[in-house]
Design a protein around this motif. Sequence first.
Motif, short mmCIF file in Angstrom:
data_model
loop_
_atom_site.label_atom_id
_atom_site.label_comp_id
_atom_site.label_asym_id
_atom_site.label_seq_id
_atom_site.Cartn_x
_atom_site.Cartn_y
_atom_site.Cartn_z
N MET A 1 0.86 -1.17 0.00
CA MET A 1 0.00 0.00 0.00
C MET A 1 0.90 1.23 0.00
O MET A 1 1.81 1.35 0.82
N ILE A 2 0.65 2.14 -0.94
CA ILE A 2 1.46 3.34 -1.11
C ILE A 2 0.58 4.56 -0.89
O ILE A 2 -0.58 4.60 -1.32
N LYS A 3 1.13 5.56 -0.22
CA LYS A 3 0.47 6.85 -0.09
C LYS A 3 1.34 7.86 -0.83
O LYS A 3 2.56 7.89 -0.63
N THR B 1 -2.60 0.24 -4.14
CA THR B 1 -1.76 -0.94 -4.02
C THR B 1 -0.86 -1.00 -5.24
O THR B 1 -1.34 -1.06 -6.38
N TYR B 2 0.44 -0.94 -5.00
CA TYR B 2 1.41 -0.91 -6.08
C TYR B 2 1.37 -2.22 -6.87
O TYR B 2 1.28 -3.31 -6.32
N GLU C 1 -4.11 6.81 -1.98
CA GLU C 1 -3.65 5.50 -1.51
C GLU C 1 -3.97 4.47 -2.57
O GLU C 1 -5.05 4.48 -3.15
N ASP D 1 -4.88 15.22 1.64
CA ASP D 1 -4.56 13.82 1.92
C ASP D 1 -3.95 13.16 0.69
O ASP D 1 -4.38 13.41 -0.44
N GLU E 1 10.12 5.84 0.86
CA GLU E 1 9.24 6.66 1.67
C GLU E 1 9.91 8.00 1.98
O GLU E 1 11.09 8.04 2.32
#
Length: 139
Positions: free
Chosen positions: A8-10, A34-35, A32, A29, A53
Amino acid sequence: MAIKKNQMIKLNYELKINDEIVDSNLGTDPIEFTYGTGELIPGLEKRIEDMNEGETKQLKVPAKEGYGEYNEELSEVAPIEAFEGIDLQIGMVLEADTESGEVVKATVTEVTGEEVTVDYNHPLAGCDLDFTVTITAIV
Protein backbone atom coordinates in the motif's frame (compact mmCIF):
# COMPACT_ATOMS: atom_id res chain seq x y z
CA MET A 1 12.87 0.75 1.62
CA ALA A 2 11.92 0.81 -2.07
CA ILE A 3 8.41 0.01 -3.22
CA LYS A 4 7.48 -3.63 -3.83
CA LYS A 5 4.49 -5.22 -5.55
CA ASN A 6 1.25 -5.36 -3.53
CA GLN A 7 2.40 -2.79 -0.97
CA MET A 8 0.00 0.00 0.00
CA ILE A 9 1.46 3.34 -1.11
CA LYS A 10 0.47 6.85 -0.09
CA LEU A 11 1.44 9.51 -2.61
CA ASN A 12 1.13 13.26 -3.09
CA TYR A 13 1.54 14.66 -6.59
CA GLU A 14 1.35 17.67 -8.82
CA LEU A 15 0.66 17.15 -12.52
CA LYS A 16 1.70 19.71 -15.12
CA ILE A 17 1.17 19.77 -18.86
CA ASN A 18 3.23 22.35 -20.75
CA ASP A 19 4.23 23.96 -17.42
CA GLU A 20 0.57 24.43 -16.39
CA ILE A 21 -0.74 22.68 -13.27
CA VAL A 22 -3.74 20.56 -14.27
CA ASP A 23 -4.13 18.43 -11.13
CA SER A 24 -2.65 18.26 -7.66
CA ASN A 25 -3.29 16.87 -4.21
CA LEU A 26 -0.48 18.83 -2.53
CA GLY A 27 -1.61 20.13 0.84
CA THR A 28 -4.36 17.51 1.09
CA ASP A 29 -4.56 13.82 1.92
CA PRO A 30 -2.36 11.60 -0.25
CA ILE A 31 -3.90 9.12 -2.65
CA GLU A 32 -3.65 5.50 -1.51
CA PHE A 33 -3.22 2.55 -3.85
CA THR A 34 -1.76 -0.94 -4.02
CA TYR A 35 1.41 -0.91 -6.08
CA GLY A 36 1.52 -3.26 -9.06
CA THR A 37 -2.24 -3.70 -9.45
CA GLY A 38 -2.81 -1.19 -12.25
CA GLU A 39 -4.51 1.50 -10.16
CA LEU A 40 -2.15 4.19 -11.53
CA ILE A 41 -1.39 5.00 -15.13
CA PRO A 42 1.31 2.55 -16.26
CA GLY A 43 4.06 5.10 -16.92
CA LEU A 44 3.75 6.68 -13.49
CA GLU A 45 3.63 3.36 -11.67
CA LYS A 46 6.77 2.19 -13.51
CA ARG A 47 8.66 5.39 -12.62
CA ILE A 48 7.98 5.32 -8.87
CA GLU A 49 9.16 1.73 -8.47
CA ASP A 50 12.57 2.59 -7.00
CA MET A 51 11.36 5.43 -4.79
CA ASN A 52 11.54 5.32 -1.00
CA GLU A 53 9.24 6.66 1.67
CA GLY A 54 9.69 10.42 2.06
CA GLU A 55 11.36 10.77 -1.35
CA THR A 56 10.27 13.39 -3.90
CA LYS A 57 11.00 13.15 -7.64
CA GLN A 58 10.09 14.90 -10.84
CA LEU A 59 8.93 12.35 -13.39
CA LYS A 60 8.07 12.70 -17.08
CA VAL A 61 5.51 10.25 -18.44
CA PRO A 62 5.16 10.21 -22.24
CA ALA A 63 1.60 10.24 -23.63
CA LYS A 64 1.75 6.61 -24.78
CA GLU A 65 2.46 5.49 -21.18
CA GLY A 66 -0.10 7.84 -19.67
CA TYR A 67 -3.54 8.27 -21.21
CA GLY A 68 -2.44 7.14 -24.66
CA GLU A 69 -1.87 8.90 -27.94
CA TYR A 70 -4.72 11.00 -29.32
CA ASN A 71 -6.82 8.93 -31.74
CA GLU A 72 -8.69 10.95 -34.40
CA GLU A 73 -11.00 7.97 -34.99
CA LEU A 74 -12.49 8.43 -31.51
CA SER A 75 -14.14 11.69 -32.54
CA GLU A 76 -17.53 11.60 -34.25
CA VAL A 77 -20.17 13.92 -35.61
CA ALA A 78 -23.83 13.25 -34.82
CA PRO A 79 -27.04 15.04 -35.71
CA ILE A 80 -28.05 17.60 -33.10
CA GLU A 81 -31.44 15.87 -32.79
CA ALA A 82 -29.68 13.00 -31.00
CA PHE A 83 -29.02 15.41 -28.10
CA GLU A 84 -32.56 16.76 -27.72
CA GLY A 85 -33.22 18.26 -24.29
CA ILE A 86 -29.51 18.75 -23.50
CA ASP A 87 -28.13 22.28 -23.19
CA LEU A 88 -24.95 21.50 -25.12
CA GLN A 89 -21.81 23.44 -24.22
CA ILE A 90 -18.29 23.09 -25.64
CA GLY A 91 -16.21 21.10 -23.13
CA MET A 92 -19.13 19.42 -21.39
CA VAL A 93 -18.74 15.69 -20.73
CA LEU A 94 -21.59 13.39 -21.71
CA GLU A 95 -22.05 9.81 -20.53
CA ALA A 96 -23.67 6.99 -22.49
CA ASP A 97 -24.14 3.27 -22.05
CA THR A 98 -22.73 0.90 -24.66
CA GLU A 99 -24.60 -2.20 -25.80
CA SER A 100 -22.55 -4.21 -23.28
CA GLY A 101 -23.63 -1.90 -20.44
CA GLU A 102 -20.27 -0.15 -20.14
CA VAL A 103 -20.40 3.60 -19.44
CA VAL A 104 -18.40 5.74 -21.87
CA LYS A 105 -17.67 9.44 -21.64
CA ALA A 106 -17.42 11.89 -24.52
CA THR A 107 -16.46 15.55 -24.56
CA VAL A 108 -18.46 17.97 -26.71
CA THR A 109 -15.93 19.72 -28.96
CA GLU A 110 -18.17 21.51 -31.48
CA VAL A 111 -21.84 22.43 -31.80
CA THR A 112 -23.45 23.80 -34.94
CA GLY A 113 -27.10 24.33 -35.78
CA GLU A 114 -27.25 20.84 -37.26
CA GLU A 115 -24.44 18.72 -35.80
CA VAL A 116 -22.53 17.94 -32.62
CA THR A 117 -18.94 16.71 -32.55
CA VAL A 118 -18.02 14.52 -29.58
CA ASP A 119 -14.60 13.16 -28.65
CA TYR A 120 -14.21 9.83 -26.81
CA ASN A 121 -10.47 10.30 -26.16
CA HIS A 122 -9.43 10.87 -22.54
CA PRO A 123 -9.02 14.64 -22.04
CA LEU A 124 -5.28 14.11 -21.44
CA ALA A 125 -4.74 11.76 -24.40
CA GLY A 126 -1.76 12.86 -26.47
CA CYS A 127 -0.24 14.85 -23.61
CA ASP A 128 3.15 14.23 -22.04
CA LEU A 129 2.70 14.37 -18.27
CA ASP A 130 5.14 16.06 -15.88
CA PHE A 131 4.66 14.85 -12.31
CA THR A 132 6.21 15.93 -9.05
CA VAL A 133 5.64 12.97 -6.74
CA THR A 134 6.27 12.46 -3.02
CA ILE A 135 5.93 9.00 -1.49
CA THR A 136 4.46 9.79 1.93
CA ALA A 137 4.14 6.18 3.13
CA ILE A 138 4.93 2.60 2.12
CA VAL A 139 2.89 0.14 4.17
